[in-house]
Design a protein around this motif. Structure first.
Motif, short mmCIF file in Angstrom:
data_model
loop_
_atom_site.label_atom_id
_atom_site.label_comp_id
_atom_site.label_asym_id
_atom_site.label_seq_id
_atom_site.Cartn_x
_atom_site.Cartn_y
_atom_site.Cartn_z
N TYR A 92 0.81 -1.20 0.00
CA TYR A 92 0.00 0.00 0.00
C TYR A 92 0.85 1.27 0.00
O TYR A 92 2.02 1.26 0.35
N GLY A 93 0.19 2.36 -0.37
CA GLY A 93 0.70 3.70 -0.17
C GLY A 93 1.96 4.06 -0.94
O GLY A 93 2.26 3.51 -2.00
N ARG A 94 2.67 5.02 -0.38
CA ARG A 94 3.88 5.53 -1.01
C ARG A 94 4.94 4.46 -1.19
O ARG A 94 5.68 4.48 -2.16
N GLU A 95 5.01 3.56 -0.22
CA GLU A 95 6.01 2.49 -0.33
C GLU A 95 5.76 1.63 -1.55
O GLU A 95 6.68 1.25 -2.26
N ARG A 96 4.49 1.33 -1.81
CA ARG A 96 4.15 0.53 -3.00
C ARG A 96 4.44 1.32 -4.28
O ARG A 96 4.95 0.76 -5.25
N ALA A 97 4.13 2.59 -4.27
CA ALA A 97 4.41 3.43 -5.44
C ALA A 97 5.92 3.46 -5.70
O ALA A 97 6.35 3.31 -6.85
N VAL A 154 6.07 -3.24 -23.23
CA VAL A 154 6.33 -3.70 -21.86
C VAL A 154 6.73 -2.52 -20.98
O VAL A 154 6.27 -2.39 -19.84
N THR A 155 7.54 -1.63 -21.52
CA THR A 155 7.95 -0.45 -20.75
C THR A 155 6.75 0.45 -20.48
O THR A 155 6.59 0.96 -19.36
N GLY A 156 5.90 0.62 -21.48
CA GLY A 156 4.70 1.44 -21.29
C GLY A 156 3.76 0.88 -20.25
O GLY A 156 3.22 1.62 -19.42
N ILE A 157 3.58 -0.42 -20.25
CA ILE A 157 2.72 -1.06 -19.25
C ILE A 157 3.30 -0.85 -17.85
O ILE A 157 2.58 -0.51 -16.91
N SER A 158 4.60 -1.03 -17.72
CA SER A 158 5.25 -0.83 -16.43
C SER A 158 5.11 0.62 -15.97
O SER A 158 4.88 0.89 -14.79
N LEU A 159 5.23 1.56 -16.92
CA LEU A 159 5.04 2.98 -16.59
C LEU A 159 3.62 3.24 -16.11
O LEU A 159 3.41 3.95 -15.12
N LEU A 160 2.64 2.68 -16.79
CA LEU A 160 1.23 2.86 -16.38
C LEU A 160 0.98 2.31 -14.98
O LEU A 160 0.26 2.91 -14.18
N ALA A 172 2.68 4.66 -12.47
CA ALA A 172 1.93 5.91 -12.39
C ALA A 172 0.61 5.71 -11.66
O ALA A 172 0.18 6.58 -10.88
N SER A 173 -0.04 4.57 -11.89
CA SER A 173 -1.33 4.33 -11.23
C SER A 173 -1.17 4.23 -9.72
O SER A 173 -2.02 4.70 -8.98
N TYR A 174 -0.08 3.65 -9.25
CA TYR A 174 0.14 3.57 -7.81
C TYR A 174 0.52 4.93 -7.22
O TYR A 174 0.38 5.15 -6.02
N THR A 175 0.98 5.84 -8.07
CA THR A 175 1.31 7.18 -7.62
C THR A 175 0.07 8.06 -7.60
O THR A 175 -0.20 8.76 -6.63
#
Length: 174
Positions: A101-106, A153-159, A162-165
């Motif tokens: 959860y939270g910032r740590e997960r982001a 793959v890079t785009g998916i990882s970025l999404l 970003a979603s966790y942020t």
């Protein structure tokens, strides 16, 4: 390619066995330092195959992708395997799980993204280098689909990062 992948895991298992079962830290360190040699063998075999006249196919691109993944994720993967071996074989502490959860997960997801980005950049550079080295676009055209794959793959990882942020998950209340 398959032999290289098997070789990596066998070498890693031998290194961890030497460290925790045989208590031979120097042997273990030497084996761990040899892990990048597996990548060089895979890459060398791929280049040699193409230079001998082979037409590039998915396996040649997968070899470059494997080397990129190994470079981007290898250190973290070995560190995690070492922590699990220390726990299972030497009574060490249980390795920490990724935060939920939270910032740590982001922050965790952004570290994954940067590893993925490094792996993708290395993969693309290797593929472009192999194509230039072979010098026959007709025979290396089979490598071209790996460029958009690396980007996807890079785009998916970025999404995901970003979603966790933007929309951080929260722990259960109660």
């Amino acid at each position: 390619m398959v032999a290289g992948e098997v070789g990596f895991w066998v070498l890693l298992a031998l290194a961890l066995a030497a460290r925790y079962l045989l208590r031979r830290r120097a042997v273990s360190t030497a084996l761990l330092l040899a892990l990048p040699l597996v990548d060089l063998v895979i890459l060398g075999a791929t280049v040699a195959d193409l230079r001998r006249g082979a037409v590039a196919d998915w396996s040649h691109g997968l070899a470059a992708c494997y080397v990129g993944f190994s470079a981007g994720y290898g250190h973290a993967l070995v560190r995690r395997a070492d922590a699990h071996a220390a726990h299972r074989l030497a009574g060490g502490p249980r390795p920490p799980r990724p935060p939920k959860y939270g910032r740590e997960r982001a922050a965790y997801e952004w570290r994954i993204f940067f590893r993925t980005l490094a792996a993708a950049v290395i993969t693309v550079v290797l593929i472009a280098g192999v194509q230039a080295l072979v010098g026959d676009p007709a025979r290396t055209a089979g490598l071209d689909p790996w460029y958009p794959r690396a980007a996807a793959v890079t785009g998916i990882s970025l999404l995901i990062a970003a979603s966790y942020t933007v929309l951080p998950t929260r722990g259960k209340r109660g």
